[in-house]
Enzyme design. Structure first.
Site, short mmCIF file in Angstrom:
data_model
loop_
_atom_site.label_atom_id
_atom_site.label_comp_id
_atom_site.label_asym_id
_atom_site.label_seq_id
_atom_site.Cartn_x
_atom_site.Cartn_y
_atom_site.Cartn_z
N GLU A 68 79.99 83.09 83.49
CA GLU A 68 78.78 82.91 82.68
C GLU A 68 77.61 82.37 83.50
O GLU A 68 76.46 82.72 83.26
CB GLU A 68 79.07 82.00 81.49
N HIS A 71 75.78 85.23 85.15
CA HIS A 71 74.78 85.79 84.24
C HIS A 71 73.53 84.90 84.21
O HIS A 71 72.41 85.39 84.30
CB HIS A 71 75.33 85.88 82.80
#
Length: 154
Positions: A68, A71
């Protein structure tokens, strides 16, 4: 682990592996079902599925957080942050983040029927009216046995 521990862990992983600060919110979201975590584009927050912490442990959770954060940092740098982008794949390989999460075992409620002639067990997700159907193997009558929970890999 609570929300403040999660926030501290995400900030530590961001500084150790990416050499950049994580300046937004990290939190648990128990409503996530099919994913380990998600990065929110508008708020730049990261949500983590707490079921993966319970089922797989903290080491696996670190991998989800790295994914994550890939990202997160690429989106803020205006580079390719989606799974198909080369920037994303290079950064994931560099920090050792997993590409996908292993699915959790989930329990599904199924309806169990049985043929009265050949004793074949018939399992369906939805209930049906047994008087309207007959056994596909022998043509015998079908009777309803009741619901059952069954573990399914999703």
């Amino acid at each position: 682990m609570n929300e403040t521990d999660l926030q501290a862990l995400v900030e530590q992983i961001s500084s150790d592996f990416f050499a950049k600060p994580f300046c937004h919110q990290a939190r648990f979201n128990p409503r996530l079902r099919t994913t380990g975590g998600r990065y929110l584009l508008k708020s730049h927050d990261i949500e983590i599925n707490p079921k993966y912490l319970e089922a797989r442990g903290e080491d696996y959770l670190v991998g989800i957080i790295k994914h994550e954060l890939c990202h997160y940092h690429l989106h803020l740098e205006k580079k390719g942050y989606q799974h198909r982008d080369q920037d994303f794949r290079r950064l994931m390989k560099k920090v050792g983040a997993p590409r996908f999460c292993q699915p959790l075992d989930t329990a599904v409620k199924v309806q169990v029927y049985q043929c009265t002639s050949c004793q074949t067990e018939i399992i369906r997700r939805r209930r049906f009216q047994e008087s309207r159907y007959k056994c596909g193997r022998c043509g015998g009558k079908i009777r309803y046995l009741g619901p059952r929970t069954q573990t399914v890999d999703s």
